[in-house]
Design an enzyme around this catalytic site. Structure first.
Site, PDB file in Angstrom:
ATOM      1  N   HIS A  96      11.138 -14.173  -6.871  1.00 50.68           N
ATOM      2  CA  HIS A  96      10.350 -14.787  -5.799  1.00 50.68           C
ATOM      3  C   HIS A  96      11.242 -15.269  -4.656  1.00 50.68           C
ATOM      4  O   HIS A  96      10.942 -15.042  -3.480  1.00 50.68           O
ATOM      5  CB  HIS A  96       9.551 -15.979  -6.330  1.00 50.68           C
ATOM      6  CG  HIS A  96       8.612 -15.671  -7.452  1.00 50.68           C
ATOM      7  ND1 HIS A  96       7.937 -14.484  -7.571  1.00 50.68           N
ATOM      8  CD2 HIS A  96       8.230 -16.417  -8.507  1.00 50.68           C
ATOM      9  CE1 HIS A  96       7.176 -14.519  -8.650  1.00 50.68           C
ATOM     10  NE2 HIS A  96       7.340 -15.682  -9.239  1.00 50.68           N
ATOM     11  N   GLU A  97      12.325 -15.951  -5.015  1.00 48.64           N
ATOM     12  CA  GLU A  97      13.224 -16.509  -4.004  1.00 48.64           C
ATOM     13  C   GLU A  97      13.820 -15.410  -3.130  1.00 48.64           C
ATOM     14  O   GLU A  97      13.941 -15.565  -1.906  1.00 48.64           O
ATOM     15  CB  GLU A  97      14.360 -17.293  -4.674  1.00 48.64           C
ATOM     16  CG  GLU A  97      13.902 -18.451  -5.544  1.00 48.64           C
ATOM     17  CD  GLU A  97      13.540 -18.080  -6.985  1.00 48.64           C
ATOM     18  OE1 GLU A  97      13.384 -19.008  -7.798  1.00 48.64           O
ATOM     19  OE2 GLU A  97      13.418 -16.875  -7.306  1.00 48.64           O
TER      20      GLU A  97
ATOM     21  N   ASP B 187       3.749  -9.993 -10.053  1.00 51.69           N
ATOM     22  CA  ASP B 187       3.703 -11.392  -9.657  1.00 51.69           C
ATOM     23  C   ASP B 187       2.823 -11.481  -8.423  1.00 51.69           C
ATOM     24  O   ASP B 187       2.927 -10.662  -7.510  1.00 51.69           O
ATOM     25  CB  ASP B 187       5.106 -11.920  -9.329  1.00 51.69           C
ATOM     26  CG  ASP B 187       5.960 -12.078 -10.570  1.00 51.69           C
ATOM     27  OD1 ASP B 187       5.443 -12.578 -11.586  1.00 51.69           O
ATOM     28  OD2 ASP B 187       7.145 -11.716 -10.523  1.00 51.69           O
TER      29      ASP B 187
ATOM     30  N   CYS C 127       8.334  -8.498 -11.082  1.00 54.00           N
ATOM     31  CA  CYS C 127       9.466  -9.179 -11.705  1.00 54.00           C
ATOM     32  C   CYS C 127      10.542  -8.117 -11.944  1.00 54.00           C
ATOM     33  O   CYS C 127      10.257  -7.069 -12.541  1.00 54.00           O
ATOM     34  CB  CYS C 127       9.051  -9.814 -13.021  1.00 54.00           C
ATOM     35  SG  CYS C 127      10.448 -10.477 -13.968  1.00 54.00           S
TER      36      CYS C 127
ATOM     37  N   GLU D 202       3.605  -7.228  15.072  1.00 55.88           N
ATOM     38  CA  GLU D 202       2.233  -6.738  15.093  1.00 55.88           C
ATOM     39  C   GLU D 202       1.645  -6.912  13.694  1.00 55.88           C
ATOM     40  O   GLU D 202       2.276  -6.572  12.703  1.00 55.88           O
ATOM     41  CB  GLU D 202       2.239  -5.265  15.536  1.00 55.88           C
ATOM     42  CG  GLU D 202       0.869  -4.719  15.864  1.00 55.88           C
ATOM     43  CD  GLU D 202       0.101  -4.313  14.640  1.00 55.88           C
ATOM     44  OE1 GLU D 202      -1.094  -4.676  14.550  1.00 55.88           O
ATOM     45  OE2 GLU D 202       0.683  -3.649  13.768  1.00 55.88           O
ATOM     46  N   SER D 203       0.443  -7.458  13.598  1.00 59.66           N
ATOM     47  CA  SER D 203      -0.112  -7.894  12.321  1.00 59.66           C
ATOM     48  C   SER D 203      -0.398  -6.756  11.335  1.00 59.66           C
ATOM     49  O   SER D 203      -0.209  -6.926  10.131  1.00 59.66           O
ATOM     50  CB  SER D 203      -1.371  -8.732  12.531  1.00 59.66           C
ATOM     51  OG  SER D 203      -2.354  -7.989  13.192  1.00 59.66           O
TER      52      SER D 203
END
Length: 165
Positions: free
Chosen positions: A97-98, A63, A56, A79-80
């Site tokens: 968050h947004e 969070d 936050c 690539e993962s």
């Protein structure tokens, strides 16, 4: 069906590397891409990241959430392992968050230039409320632009019960 050659994978340096450097600060440059071997076909690639953590920006409290990334690749794919390290780099990053979800989408658009992408965050409640930001993008002037508009207009029409967090 043949595998990928070393030449095709020359820019993928993190996969298989036993000396991984885990960065605790936002690091978009860790993202690596490789060539899509099936650019003639539309198909989804989906990543579910259930252990996403950020801070936050006001309280600096952690969070926690799940980040869902779905995309239709064009010429490049992410690539993962590099994606995992990139998401891990949000650990000490302070953003709402947004903002975090939009930043993730923007960074992936920058490195891959996908036909379509959507990113959805489902965060655990803090203070009795959960926040679930969703964003998407479809390449301008293509059917994917209309797809993005349609999916946005119909997104979460039937939200799930919030009893599993």
């Amino acid at each position: 069906m043949s595998g990928r050659s070393n030449e095709e994978l020359k820019d993928v340096t993190l996969l298989g590397n036993q000396h991984t450097n885990y960065t605790f600060d936002y690091t978009p440059e860790v993202l690596e891409v490789f060539d899509n071997k099936h650019p003639n076909r539309d198909y989804f690639v989906k990543f579910n990241c259930p252990e996403f953590t950020t801070l936050c920006p006001k309280t600096m409290q952690p969070d926690f959430g799940t980040v869902y990334i779905s995309y239709i690749p064009d010429k490049k794919m992410v690539e993962s392992k590099s994606l995992k390290l990139y998401l891990f780099s949000f650990r000490n990053h302070g953003d709402f968050h947004e903002d975090s979800i939009n930043i993730i989408m923007n960074d992936l658009i920058h490195v891959m230039d996908p036909r379509y992408i959507e990113v959805w965050g489902k965060f655990t409640p803090r203070g009795g409320i959960s926040i679930d930001p969703y964003c998407n993008y479809g390449k301008s002037g293509t059917k994917f632009e209309q797809m993005a508009e349609y999916r946005m207009m119909n997104h979460d029409m039937y939200p799930e019960k919030i009893d599993n967090r």
